[in-house]
Design an enzyme around this catalytic site. Structure first.
Site, PDB file in Angstrom:
ATOM      1  N   SER A   1      43.790  36.814  36.785  1.00  0.00           N
ATOM      2  CA  SER A   1      44.759  37.506  35.937  1.00  0.00           C
ATOM      3  C   SER A   1      46.025  36.688  35.691  1.00  0.00           C
ATOM      4  O   SER A   1      46.606  36.757  34.603  1.00  0.00           O
ATOM      5  CB  SER A   1      45.127  38.858  36.564  1.00  0.00           C
ATOM      6  OG  SER A   1      45.684  38.683  37.859  1.00  0.00           O
ATOM      7  N   THR A   2      46.474  35.915  36.675  1.00  0.00           N
ATOM      8  CA  THR A   2      47.679  35.109  36.480  1.00  0.00           C
ATOM      9  C   THR A   2      47.368  33.888  35.625  1.00  0.00           C
ATOM     10  O   THR A   2      48.131  33.537  34.718  1.00  0.00           O
ATOM     11  CB  THR A   2      48.266  34.679  37.835  1.00  0.00           C
ATOM     12  OG1 THR A   2      48.392  35.827  38.676  1.00  0.00           O
ATOM     13  CG2 THR A   2      49.649  34.069  37.652  1.00  0.00           C
TER      14      THR A   2
ATOM     15  N   ASP B   1      44.190  33.514  45.776  1.00  0.00           N
ATOM     16  CA  ASP B   1      44.216  34.794  46.470  1.00  0.00           C
ATOM     17  C   ASP B   1      45.308  34.811  47.539  1.00  0.00           C
ATOM     18  O   ASP B   1      45.882  35.850  47.845  1.00  0.00           O
ATOM     19  CB  ASP B   1      42.855  35.077  47.129  1.00  0.00           C
ATOM     20  CG  ASP B   1      41.743  35.186  46.104  1.00  0.00           C
ATOM     21  OD1 ASP B   1      42.001  35.733  45.016  1.00  0.00           O
ATOM     22  OD2 ASP B   1      40.635  34.705  46.369  1.00  0.00           O
TER      23      ASP B   1
ATOM     24  N   GLY C   1      38.627  32.466  45.363  1.00  0.00           N
ATOM     25  CA  GLY C   1      37.274  33.007  45.264  1.00  0.00           C
ATOM     26  C   GLY C   1      37.220  34.492  45.024  1.00  0.00           C
ATOM     27  O   GLY C   1      36.136  35.081  45.022  1.00  0.00           O
ATOM     28  N   GLY C   2      38.397  35.123  44.809  1.00  0.00           N
ATOM     29  CA  GLY C   2      38.390  36.548  44.516  1.00  0.00           C
ATOM     30  C   GLY C   2      37.624  36.882  43.249  1.00  0.00           C
ATOM     31  O   GLY C   2      37.076  37.971  43.107  1.00  0.00           O
TER      32      GLY C   2
ATOM     33  N   GLU D   1      35.787  26.069  40.206  1.00  0.00           N
ATOM     34  CA  GLU D   1      37.222  25.808  40.263  1.00  0.00           C
ATOM     35  C   GLU D   1      37.528  24.604  41.148  1.00  0.00           C
ATOM     36  O   GLU D   1      38.345  23.755  40.787  1.00  0.00           O
ATOM     37  CB  GLU D   1      37.959  27.049  40.795  1.00  0.00           C
ATOM     38  CG  GLU D   1      37.991  28.204  39.807  1.00  0.00           C
ATOM     39  CD  GLU D   1      38.535  29.484  40.410  1.00  0.00           C
ATOM     40  OE1 GLU D   1      39.071  30.304  39.650  1.00  0.00           O
ATOM     41  OE2 GLU D   1      38.419  29.666  41.642  1.00  0.00           O
TER      42      GLU D   1
ATOM     43  N   LYS E   1      51.043  36.749  47.077  1.00  0.00           N
ATOM     44  CA  LYS E   1      50.026  35.776  47.483  1.00  0.00           C
ATOM     45  C   LYS E   1      50.531  34.770  48.518  1.00  0.00           C
ATOM     46  O   LYS E   1      49.736  33.989  49.048  1.00  0.00           O
ATOM     47  CB  LYS E   1      49.507  35.026  46.251  1.00  0.00           C
ATOM     48  CG  LYS E   1      48.994  35.931  45.136  1.00  0.00           C
ATOM     49  CD  LYS E   1      47.847  36.806  45.594  1.00  0.00           C
ATOM     50  CE  LYS E   1      47.436  37.807  44.537  1.00  0.00           C
ATOM     51  NZ  LYS E   1      46.958  37.197  43.298  1.00  0.00           N
TER      52      LYS E   1
END
Length: 229
Positions: A34-35, A90, A100-101, A108, A126
């Site tokens: 999301s970020t 994460d 890995g969320g 990645e 975080k």
């Protein structure tokens, strides 16, 4: 197991600040989450205004978002250099990350480790003094039960198969594998744990990113904090 926390404005500030690092001619790794999505959208706006870059997506999600944003895409095996990678996390403690969320940490890590410069975007939730978030481990489907037992016996972790939220059965990665979320309580020696996990047969990749990051941009309600390494 996607982590939540932090306002959308904070995430947007971090993502937009990281996107400012991209300059003409760069190949940019596009992370997942999301970020990072805010960074991809900001890069798309810059491309629309004339910025000349190519992006390497790390997941189906980031690929679709980049296409929607109008970012020209390429692949890791089609370029000589990845100049910049932008990705989320994460949890981070100094230069060590847990990722890995979104179940995309294998691709990645390939892109992020290949980049000349790797920047992470995050919100304040975080950041940690000591890593204690469960570590995602991508495993071959036939190996997940064996790997679960090995993680308990050899490194003292409790591994749980990640279940899908909107379908029956487990989460399946873009690579066709499964994900174990492994709880180690506090991870006091991330580098050693990374080596121990990598040595277990059936493990494709783990979510510990050790000493890869150059800068972490942490979006806040007031601005962006920069952690330089």
């Amino acid at each position: 197991m996607k982590t939540t926390g932090g306002s959308d404005d904070a995430k947007r500030r971090a993502g937009e600040r990281a996107a400012e690092e991209a300059t003409d001619g760069m190949v940019v790794g596009l992370g997942t989450g999301s970020t990072t999505a805010h960074a991809i959208r900001a890069l798309g706006r810059a491309v629309d205004s004339g910025l000349d870059i190519r992006g390497i997506p790390t997941s189906f999600q980031s690929r679709q978002l980049a296409i929607e944003a109008g970012i020209p895409l390429t692949a890791l095996d089609e370029v000589e250099t990845v100049h910049l990678a932008i990705d989320g996390t994460d949890q981070f403690a100094g230069r060590h990350l847990i990722k890995g969320g979104g179940a995309a940490h294998t691709r990645e890590k390939l892109v992020d480790s290949a980049a000349e410069r790797f920047v992470v975007v995050a919100d304040p939730s975080k950041q940690a003094e000591v890593l204690d978030h469960p570590v995602p481990v991508e495993v071959l489907p036939d190996a997940w039960t064996v790997v679960t037992e090995e993680i308990a016996a050899k490194v003292g972790g409790e591994a749980t198969l990640r279940e899908a939220e909107r379908k029956d059965g487990p989460v399946v990665t873009d690579n066709g594998n499964l994900v174990l979320d492994c709880d180690f309580d506090e991870v006091r020696d991330p580098a050693m744990l990374a080596l121990d996990l990598a040595a277990i047969p059936g493990v494709v990749e783990h979510g510990l990113f050790i000493n890869l990051v150059d800068t972490v941009y942490v979006g806040t309600d007031d601005g962006v904090e920069e952690h330089q390494f």
